[in-house]
Design a protein around this motif. Structure first.
Motif, PDB file in Angstrom:
ATOM      1  N   THR A 247      -1.946   6.184 -28.920  1.00  0.00           N
ATOM      2  CA  THR A 247      -1.469   4.854 -29.287  1.00  0.00           C
ATOM      3  C   THR A 247      -2.417   3.749 -28.846  1.00  0.00           C
ATOM      4  O   THR A 247      -2.349   2.639 -29.347  1.00  0.00           O
ATOM      5  N   GLY A 248      -3.286   4.033 -27.861  1.00  0.00           N
ATOM      6  CA  GLY A 248      -4.205   3.025 -27.351  1.00  0.00           C
ATOM      7  C   GLY A 248      -3.595   2.120 -26.308  1.00  0.00           C
ATOM      8  O   GLY A 248      -4.234   1.208 -25.815  1.00  0.00           O
ATOM      9  N   ARG A 249      -2.344   2.347 -25.954  1.00  0.00           N
ATOM     10  CA  ARG A 249      -1.676   1.539 -24.931  1.00  0.00           C
ATOM     11  C   ARG A 249      -1.615   2.347 -23.644  1.00  0.00           C
ATOM     12  O   ARG A 249      -0.722   3.154 -23.450  1.00  0.00           O
ATOM     13  N   GLN A 250      -2.565   2.134 -22.780  1.00  0.00           N
ATOM     14  CA  GLN A 250      -2.586   2.856 -21.522  1.00  0.00           C
ATOM     15  C   GLN A 250      -2.174   1.941 -20.381  1.00  0.00           C
ATOM     16  O   GLN A 250      -2.450   0.746 -20.405  1.00  0.00           O
ATOM     17  N   LYS A 251      -1.513   2.514 -19.408  1.00  0.00           N
ATOM     18  CA  LYS A 251      -1.146   1.764 -18.220  1.00  0.00           C
ATOM     19  C   LYS A 251      -2.332   1.790 -17.269  1.00  0.00           C
ATOM     20  O   LYS A 251      -2.878   2.844 -16.986  1.00  0.00           O
ATOM     21  N   PHE A 252      -2.728   0.629 -16.804  1.00  0.00           N
ATOM     22  CA  PHE A 252      -3.821   0.555 -15.848  1.00  0.00           C
ATOM     23  C   PHE A 252      -3.242   0.345 -14.463  1.00  0.00           C
ATOM     24  O   PHE A 252      -2.362  -0.487 -14.263  1.00  0.00           O
ATOM     25  N   THR A 253      -3.766   1.090 -13.508  1.00  0.00           N
ATOM     26  CA  THR A 253      -3.289   0.953 -12.135  1.00  0.00           C
ATOM     27  C   THR A 253      -3.881  -0.295 -11.519  1.00  0.00           C
ATOM     28  O   THR A 253      -4.840  -0.860 -12.010  1.00  0.00           O
ATOM     29  N   GLN A 254      -3.312  -0.704 -10.425  1.00  0.00           N
ATOM     30  CA  GLN A 254      -3.783  -1.898  -9.740  1.00  0.00           C
ATOM     31  C   GLN A 254      -5.184  -1.660  -9.192  1.00  0.00           C
ATOM     32  O   GLN A 254      -5.555  -0.548  -8.825  1.00  0.00           O
ATOM     33  N   ALA A 255      -5.950  -2.726  -9.104  1.00  0.00           N
ATOM     34  CA  ALA A 255      -7.333  -2.615  -8.640  1.00  0.00           C
ATOM     35  C   ALA A 255      -7.406  -2.445  -7.130  1.00  0.00           C
ATOM     36  O   ALA A 255      -8.345  -1.846  -6.620  1.00  0.00           O
ATOM     37  N   ASP A 256      -6.411  -2.972  -6.413  1.00  0.00           N
ATOM     38  CA  ASP A 256      -6.480  -2.844  -4.961  1.00  0.00           C
ATOM     39  C   ASP A 256      -6.131  -1.415  -4.548  1.00  0.00           C
ATOM     40  O   ASP A 256      -5.473  -0.686  -5.242  1.00  0.00           O
ATOM     41  N   GLY A 257      -6.562  -1.052  -3.361  1.00  0.00           N
ATOM     42  CA  GLY A 257      -6.427   0.308  -2.885  1.00  0.00           C
ATOM     43  C   GLY A 257      -5.071   0.624  -2.302  1.00  0.00           C
ATOM     44  O   GLY A 257      -4.163  -0.212  -2.251  1.00  0.00           O
ATOM     45  N   ARG A 258      -4.946   1.849  -1.812  1.00  0.00           N
ATOM     46  CA  ARG A 258      -3.688   2.323  -1.248  1.00  0.00           C
ATOM     47  C   ARG A 258      -3.273   1.535  -0.004  1.00  0.00           C
ATOM     48  O   ARG A 258      -2.105   1.225   0.184  1.00  0.00           O
ATOM     49  N   VAL A 259      -4.221   1.250   0.843  1.00  0.00           N
ATOM     50  CA  VAL A 259      -3.915   0.545   2.083  1.00  0.00           C
ATOM     51  C   VAL A 259      -3.376  -0.852   1.778  1.00  0.00           C
ATOM     52  O   VAL A 259      -2.374  -1.290   2.355  1.00  0.00           O
ATOM     53  N   ASP A 260      -4.011  -1.562   0.843  1.00  0.00           N
ATOM     54  CA  ASP A 260      -3.546  -2.901   0.473  1.00  0.00           C
ATOM     55  C   ASP A 260      -2.141  -2.856  -0.115  1.00  0.00           C
ATOM     56  O   ASP A 260      -1.305  -3.707   0.198  1.00  0.00           O
ATOM     57  N   ARG A 261      -1.877  -1.875  -0.949  1.00  0.00           N
ATOM     58  CA  ARG A 261      -0.533  -1.757  -1.528  1.00  0.00           C
ATOM     59  C   ARG A 261       0.506  -1.460  -0.451  1.00  0.00           C
ATOM     60  O   ARG A 261       1.611  -1.987  -0.483  1.00  0.00           O
ATOM     61  N   PHE A 262       0.148  -0.599   0.509  1.00  0.00           N
ATOM     62  CA  PHE A 262       1.052  -0.295   1.611  1.00  0.00           C
ATOM     63  C   PHE A 262       1.353  -1.552   2.418  1.00  0.00           C
ATOM     64  O   PHE A 262       2.505  -1.836   2.733  1.00  0.00           O
ATOM     65  N   ASN A 263       0.294  -2.313   2.734  1.00  0.00           N
ATOM     66  CA  ASN A 263       0.478  -3.533   3.514  1.00  0.00           C
ATOM     67  C   ASN A 263       1.328  -4.559   2.769  1.00  0.00           C
ATOM     68  O   ASN A 263       2.163  -5.233   3.364  1.00  0.00           O
ATOM     69  N   LYS A 264       1.133  -4.682   1.460  1.00  0.00           N
ATOM     70  CA  LYS A 264       1.943  -5.611   0.667  1.00  0.00           C
ATOM     71  C   LYS A 264       3.401  -5.175   0.641  1.00  0.00           C
ATOM     72  O   LYS A 264       4.314  -5.981   0.751  1.00  0.00           O
ATOM     73  N   LYS A 265       3.607  -3.868   0.485  1.00  0.00           N
ATOM     74  CA  LYS A 265       4.963  -3.332   0.383  1.00  0.00           C
ATOM     75  C   LYS A 265       5.758  -3.532   1.668  1.00  0.00           C
ATOM     76  O   LYS A 265       6.934  -3.873   1.644  1.00  0.00           O
ATOM     77  N   TYR A 266       5.112  -3.312   2.809  1.00  0.00           N
ATOM     78  CA  TYR A 266       5.810  -3.381   4.082  1.00  0.00           C
ATOM     79  C   TYR A 266       5.568  -4.668   4.843  1.00  0.00           C
ATOM     80  O   TYR A 266       5.937  -4.786   6.005  1.00  0.00           O
ATOM     81  N   GLY A 267       4.940  -5.641   4.209  1.00  0.00           N
ATOM     82  CA  GLY A 267       4.799  -6.959   4.787  1.00  0.00           C
ATOM     83  C   GLY A 267       3.830  -7.057   5.931  1.00  0.00           C
ATOM     84  O   GLY A 267       3.929  -7.957   6.760  1.00  0.00           O
ATOM     85  N   LEU A 268       2.885  -6.144   6.004  1.00  0.00           N
ATOM     86  CA  LEU A 268       1.894  -6.198   7.064  1.00  0.00           C
ATOM     87  C   LEU A 268       0.750  -7.083   6.624  1.00  0.00           C
ATOM     88  O   LEU A 268       0.218  -6.949   5.540  1.00  0.00           O
ATOM     89  N   ALA A 269       0.360  -8.014   7.474  1.00  0.00           N
ATOM     90  CA  ALA A 269      -0.725  -8.937   7.139  1.00  0.00           C
ATOM     91  C   ALA A 269      -2.062  -8.355   7.563  1.00  0.00           C
ATOM     92  O   ALA A 269      -2.157  -7.680   8.589  1.00  0.00           O
ATOM     93  N   ASP A 270      -3.062  -8.620   6.784  1.00  0.00           N
ATOM     94  CA  ASP A 270      -4.431  -8.214   7.124  1.00  0.00           C
ATOM     95  C   ASP A 270      -4.977  -9.197   8.144  1.00  0.00           C
ATOM     96  O   ASP A 270      -5.002 -10.406   7.899  1.00  0.00           O
ATOM     97  N   GLU A 271      -5.424  -8.699   9.262  1.00  0.00           N
ATOM     98  CA  GLU A 271      -5.918  -9.577  10.328  1.00  0.00           C
ATOM     99  C   GLU A 271      -7.186 -10.317   9.927  1.00  0.00           C
ATOM    100  O   GLU A 271      -7.471 -11.386  10.426  1.00  0.00           O
ATOM    101  N   ASN A 272      -7.978  -9.766   9.032  1.00  0.00           N
ATOM    102  CA  ASN A 272      -9.236 -10.388   8.609  1.00  0.00           C
ATOM    103  C   ASN A 272      -9.059 -11.340   7.428  1.00  0.00           C
ATOM    104  O   ASN A 272     -10.001 -12.016   7.045  1.00  0.00           O
ATOM    105  N   ALA A 273      -7.874 -11.378   6.861  1.00  0.00           N
ATOM    106  CA  ALA A 273      -7.642 -12.215   5.682  1.00  0.00           C
ATOM    107  C   ALA A 273      -7.546 -13.684   6.104  1.00  0.00           C
ATOM    108  O   ALA A 273      -7.084 -14.019   7.202  1.00  0.00           O
TER     109      ALA A 273
END
Length: 87
Positions: free
Chosen positions: A59-85
């Motif tokens: 069909t040409g309609r593919q789902k693209f995954t997020q560009a950020d990595g696993r660690v970033d997604r984990f931190n976003k999900k559980y509300g952990l802030a990146d100390e270097n951000a």
């Protein structure tokens, strides 16, 4: 060839459960459901989850995954802030 060891090959209607797309093909799969086809004959019906009508490759309609990595997604999900951000 040996006699009586091969399954019966018959015409069967396959239906994509997500789109409702139907096509007639041969199969040895058995089913209790039947459907009337465009030619007026009744054929066994096999429901499939995905076919060429709904598969992203065709069909040409593919789902693209997020560009950020696993660690970033984990931190976003559980509300952990990146100390270097930057704040």
């Amino acid at each position: 060839m040996k006699e009586n060891i091969h399954p019966d090959y018959q015409p069967v209607v396959f239906m994509d459960s997500t789109t409702g797309f139907k096509f007639l093909s041969g199969s040895t799969k058995k089913t209790q459901e039947t459907v009337e086809w465009e030619d007026g004959n009744t054929y066994p019906l096999i429901r499939v989850e995905i076919s060429s009508d709904s598969h992203p490759f065709y069909t040409g309609r593919q789902k693209f995954t997020q560009a950020d990595g696993r660690v970033d997604r984990f931190n976003k999900k559980y509300g952990l802030a990146d100390e270097n951000a930057e704040k």
